[in-house]
Design an enzyme around this catalytic site. Structure first.
Site, PDB file in Angstrom:
ATOM      1  CG  ASP A  76      -1.773   1.452   1.308  1.00  0.00           C
ATOM      2  OD1 ASP A  76      -1.330   1.827   0.906  1.00  0.00           O
ATOM      3  OD2 ASP A  76      -2.553   1.012   2.332  1.00  0.00           O
ATOM      4  CB  VAL A  77       1.823   3.773  -2.734  1.00  0.00           C
ATOM      5  CG1 VAL A  77       2.336   2.657  -3.710  1.00  0.00           C
ATOM      6  CG2 VAL A  77       0.539   4.341  -2.897  1.00  0.00           C
ATOM      7  CG  ASN A 103      -0.778   3.969 -12.427  1.00  0.00           C
ATOM      8  OD1 ASN A 103      -1.441   4.841 -12.911  1.00  0.00           O
ATOM      9  ND2 ASN A 103      -1.324   2.921 -11.822  1.00  0.00           N
ATOM     10  CE1 TYR A 176      -8.376  10.831  -9.121  1.00  0.00           C
ATOM     11  CE2 TYR A 176      -8.899  12.454 -10.347  1.00  0.00           C
ATOM     12  CZ  TYR A 176      -8.228  11.393 -10.171  1.00  0.00           C
ATOM     13  OH  TYR A 176      -7.663  10.664 -11.154  1.00  0.00           O
ATOM     14  CE  LYS A 180      -4.590  11.771  -9.679  1.00  0.00           C
ATOM     15  NZ  LYS A 180      -3.529  10.535  -9.500  1.00  0.00           N
TER      16      LYS A 180
HETATM   17  C1  BGC Z   1     -10.383  10.502 -13.317  1.00  0.00           C
HETATM   18  C2  BGC Z   1     -11.599   9.655 -14.157  1.00  0.00           C
HETATM   19  C3  BGC Z   1     -12.340  10.725 -15.322  1.00  0.00           C
HETATM   20  C4  BGC Z   1     -11.239  11.614 -15.863  1.00  0.00           C
HETATM   21  C5  BGC Z   1     -11.569  12.737 -16.685  1.00  0.00           C
HETATM   22  C6  BGC Z   1      -9.499  11.206 -14.199  1.00  0.00           C
HETATM   23  O1  BGC Z   1      -8.481  11.563 -13.563  1.00  0.00           O
HETATM   24  O2  BGC Z   1      -9.897   9.371 -12.703  1.00  0.00           O
HETATM   25  O3  BGC Z   1     -12.509   9.056 -13.330  1.00  0.00           O
HETATM   26  O4  BGC Z   1     -12.934  10.381 -16.000  1.00  0.00           O
HETATM   27  O5  BGC Z   1     -10.152  12.024 -14.966  1.00  0.00           O
HETATM   28  O6  BGC Z   1     -12.848  13.393 -16.037  1.00  0.00           O
END
Ligand code: BGC
Length: 278
Positions: A76-77, A103, A176, A180
């Protein structure tokens, strides 16, 4: 992939003599990247979560069938000790490391007012802290090992798998998108810090690629229609298309490229709504 294509990749990218570690390699972009790296001549360690052994072993067998060498390792990273074991296991098996593909990643979306701290934390832990822990372990190894000009012009290469959502805000996926966004500046800061050591650090920002992470966005005709409205190029991407970019960034063909993010997204990040508007 067949042996003929693997031979073409070996000739084009020349990764023989190099060792790659791919995190989250049991499925999706990680699996495709591991197969491509193995086909192109690298020996590959495939990190996976406990419980994903069968899928990771199957990918290793595919690499072996193409004439390559691979090993599956569970870690598990987001856990420091597991990452240390992962790197020790890779070095024990292959004796070196040249390419890290950061990744492993996940989504735990929710309306923001309902998002739990656990959901927030899980995504930051895996997507951002995991990349920190693995990049740190890779950098330590590259610096300790020293240059090998006959193998690669760079001391080492780190590829961070980011997302179009390092740039495009994403309602209901704030954790999310934040992770990123963090990956983007982690990558650029490491690229700046280690360019003098000739460690190259780059990112790939995939858009909508056909993988398990976004299955609900493409596995019904209605969902696919909604998705395609966001993609100027008019189709969803395939994992191999991200893997091709991984090969280029991992090879000496990109030796003068560091601190870059390559968007592999069919134009999704180009504000397509402004075409003929605004
Ligand atoms: C997400 C996907 C999504 C895509 C475009 C990716 O980073 O993991 O679920 O479809 O971005 O929105």
């Amino acid at each position: 992939m067949d042996r003929e294509r693997a031979a073409a990749l070996r000739a084009a990218f020349g990764l023989a003599g190099q060792v790659a570690l791919v995190t989250g390699a049991a499925s999706g972009l990680g699996r495709a990247s591991a197969l491509a790296l193995g086909a192109a001549g690298a020996r590959v360690a495939l990190d996976h979560l406990p419980g994903e052994e069968a899928a990771a072993e199957a990918a290793c067998r595919e690499i072996a069938a193409l004439g390559g060498e691979a090993v599956a390792l569970a870690a598990d990273v987001s856990r420091e000790q597991e990452v240390e074991r992962l790197f020790a296991g890779t070095l024990e098996r292959f004796g070196d490391l040249h390419i890290l593909v950061n990744n492993a990643g996940l989504q735990r979306g929710a309306p923001f007012q309902d998002m739990t701290l656990a959901q927030w934390q899980k995504v930051i832990d895996v997507n951002l802290t995991g990349q920190f822990l693995c990049a740190r372990a890779a950098v330590r190894h590259f610096l300790a090992r020293g240059p090998q000009p006959a193998v690669s012009s760079a001391l080492g290469k780190i590829l961070c798998i980011s997302s179009v959502h390092e740039r495009i805000p994403w309602a209901f996926e704030a954790n999310y998108a934040a992770s990123k966004g963090g990956v983007s500046l982690l990558m650029q800061s490491l690229a700046q810090e280690f360019a003098p050591s000739r460690i190259r650090v780059n990112a790939i920002a995939p858009g909508a690629i056909r993988t398990p992470i976004n299955r609900t966005a493409w596995d019904s005709p209605e969902a696919l229609d909604r998705l395609l409205a966001l993609i100027p190029y008019g189709r969803i991407g395939e994992p191999d298309e991200v893997a091709g970019t991984v090969l280029w960034l991992a090879s000496d063909l990109s030796d003068y490229t560091t601190g870059a993010t390559l968007f592999v997204d069919g134009g999704m990040a180009l504000y397509p709504g402004f075409r003929g508007a605004g």
